[in-house]
Design a protein around this motif. Structure first.
Motif, PDB file in Angstrom:
ATOM      1  N   GLY A 156       0.810  -1.197   0.000  1.00 15.91           N
ATOM      2  CA  GLY A 156       0.000   0.000   0.000  1.00 15.91           C
ATOM      3  C   GLY A 156       0.851   1.256   0.000  1.00 15.91           C
TER       4      GLY A 156
ATOM      5  N   SER B  14      -4.134   2.498   2.462  1.00 17.13           N
ATOM      6  CA  SER B  14      -4.040   1.058   2.731  1.00 17.13           C
ATOM      7  C   SER B  14      -2.656   0.577   3.124  1.00 17.13           C
TER       8      SER B  14
ATOM      9  N   GLN C 222      -4.920  -5.656   0.659  1.00 15.65           N
ATOM     10  CA  GLN C 222      -4.881  -5.931  -0.767  1.00 15.65           C
ATOM     11  C   GLN C 222      -4.716  -7.422  -1.015  1.00 15.65           C
TER      12      GLN C 222
ATOM     13  N   LYS D   4      -8.193  -3.728  -3.866  1.00 18.35           N
ATOM     14  CA  LYS D   4      -8.111  -3.089  -2.558  1.00 18.35           C
ATOM     15  C   LYS D   4      -9.404  -3.364  -1.783  1.00 18.35           C
TER      16      LYS D   4
ATOM     17  N   ALA E  10       2.949   0.087  -4.726  1.00 14.42           N
ATOM     18  CA  ALA E  10       2.157  -0.521  -3.659  1.00 14.42           C
ATOM     19  C   ALA E  10       2.749  -1.825  -3.132  1.00 14.42           C
TER      20      ALA E  10
END
Length: 490
Positions: free
Chosen positions: A309, A314, A343, A348, A415
């Motif tokens: 994230g 997140s 995730q 997500k 991410a």
């Protein structure tokens, strides 16, 4: 005549004895003078503020050789942060701490004293009928020195509730509730008492010191009805790493709480869920800074091996001790609730939790950890009302895990970041596979700028590495698949 002759024959020896006698009395006289000077100096040191009632009581305890520690948060703040004079404090009551072992010594000394103190105690009766003293109140004139008794556990002290009726205008900072205090180092103040060496950190921890018990009735039910016993092999491998993580976050003054199944294990099992394979921690997203990641990068006990994230979306850290995984989830505030990000593949998900505007403390096998002050509200939000009271089947889909959106190509590159045990960004085949597996492109090397955790909208830098275009994102099913591995239900 014989006596005189004897003296004359031994006059040298007699003179020597006389000299030794004179020297002996001179030595005695000198020692007495030194002692008197020391006593005068000691008396001056103890009584130079005798006009203060608090100092009078403290001098008395000092002469009894009773070690006390100033823990009163209001006085610590006034004297050390605002530089107010101790002997001019207007409080009616000041709280100090003494260890449990000191209580007996104090009362044995009190029996030999004739000072007109009013001394009252608060006691707790245990289930086996034994009693122990939790609080001592020493009153002289209009002032009260409150001695809160510290009961030792593995890594912290516990101070129990006061049961003695006090004046309505007295609000205790310790004794109002059961509280837990981590072990701390002290400094000496004017020879009279000690105080926490790191006062600001001590005051920071005080805000989460209210202590909550686990549900012993539920824990007994887990063992007697469902035969779910504590796995002490698991315990020995996981609890020290959990404590290390908690200690590190406390040291950085980042609020955390036991989350998910780890929190449920504390409350429902009074320990850990026997079949759990990880531990979860929650943190406030607004408190994030790079000191947290830097602390765990290359950490010798629990090191970060994946950052998932983005800082503003997140964020999750996965730590490893070599045997167990530990997850740090940042909780983002959104109106009257918070949410964790998660995730799976490139999707997500979000889990809704309460605001958690106040944190408390608990005990897990003798170690102090921070938890939400309203754990049942948390469980009802996370698992469904009252559903958390029963052990649930494996391989479940969480009712609180809701699909939110998909990472776009640019954000997805940021991410997922994997790290070596030494804290370096991984650029091997595994790291490349994790990112390119569900990416519109597959690239042959991991760009160094992926070591950054951007706070703002992600913009991709000019690509200076080889990309191979693919026709579509691979494996983008929105079906939730927990953690890329099978996860057991709580």
């Amino acid at each position: 005549m014989n006596f005189i002759r004897l003296l004359h024959q031994n006059k040298s020896f007699i003179l020597l004895l006389f000299f030794i006698y004179i020297l002996f009395w001179l030595t005695i006289s000198t020692c007495k003078q030194v002692t008197n000077v020391h006593e005068i100096h000691q008396s001056n040191r103890l009584n130079y503020r005798s006009n203060s009632t608090f100092y009078f009581i403290l001098n008395y305890l000092f002469q009894l050789k009773i070690n006390i520690i100033l823990i009163d948060p209001h006085v610590l703040n006034d004297v050390f942060n605002y530089q107010l004079s101790f002997d001019k404090l207007e409080q009616q009551l000041i709280t100090f701490a003494i260890t449990n072992e000191t209580v007996k010594i104090l009362f044995e000394s009190l029996l030999l004293q004739d000072i007109n103190f009013s001394i009252k105690t608060s006691k707790t009766i245990l289930h086996n009928g034994k009693t122990f003293i939790n609080h001592i109140f020493i009153k002289y004139e209009t002032k009260i020195v409150h001695l809160a008794v510290l009961h030792k556990y593995n890594s912290y002290y516990r101070i129990y509730r006061n049961h003695l009726q006090l004046s309505e205008n007295i609000q205790l900072s310790y004794g109002d509730k059961i509280r837990a205090i981590d072990y701390f180092e002290t400094e000496l103040y004017e020879y009279l008492f000690h105080y926490p060496r790191n006062i600001s950190h001590f005051l920071w921890l005080y805000k989460t010191s209210e202590f909550l018990y686990c549900n012993r009735t539920l824990a007994d039910k887990m063992e007697n009805k469902f035969h779910l016993y504590q796995n002490f092999t698991q315990l020995n491998m996981i609890i020290q790493s959990m404590r290390h993580i908690a200690h590190g976050l406390d040291k950085l003054e980042k609020h955390y709480w036991l989350a998910g199944g780890t929190l449920l294990g504390w409350y429902r099992h009074c320990g850990l869920i026997p079949f759990t394979n990880d531990a979860d921690f929650g943190l406030y997203a607004e408190e994030y800074d790079e000191s947290i990641r830097n602390y765990f990068l290359g950490n010798s006990i629990t090191h970060i091996w994946a950052a998932l994230g983005l800082v503003n979306d997140s964020l999750e850290f996965r730590l490893s001790s070599g045997n167990y995984v530990f997850d740090l989830f940042w909780a983002y505030r959104d109106g009257n609730h918070r949410w964790y990000g998660y995730q799976a593949q490139r999707s997500k998900f979000r889990r809704i939790i309460p605001l958690l505007d106040k944190l408390c403390s608990c005990d897990v096998f003798g170690y102090r950890f921070s938890i939400p002050c309203s754990p049942i509200t948390y469980f009802n939000s996370e698992y469904g009302k009252d559903k958390w009271e029963m052990p649930l089947e494996k391989n479940y889909t969480s009712a609180n895990m809701k699909y939110h959106s998909m990472w776009n190509d640019i954000s997805w590159m940021y991410a997922v970041r994997l790290y070596t045990r030494e804290g370096k960004l991984r650029s091997d085949e595994l790291a490349i596979s994790w990112v390119s597996k569900r990416f519109n492109y597959s690239y042959l090397s991991v760009p160094s700028f992926l070591n950054v955790l951007p706070n703002e909208t992600v913009t991709l830098r000019p690509l200076k590495f080889e990309l191979t275009n693919t026709s579509s994102i691979k494996n983008t099913s929105l079906q939730y698949k927990p953690r890329l591995t099978t996860r057991k239900r709580r």
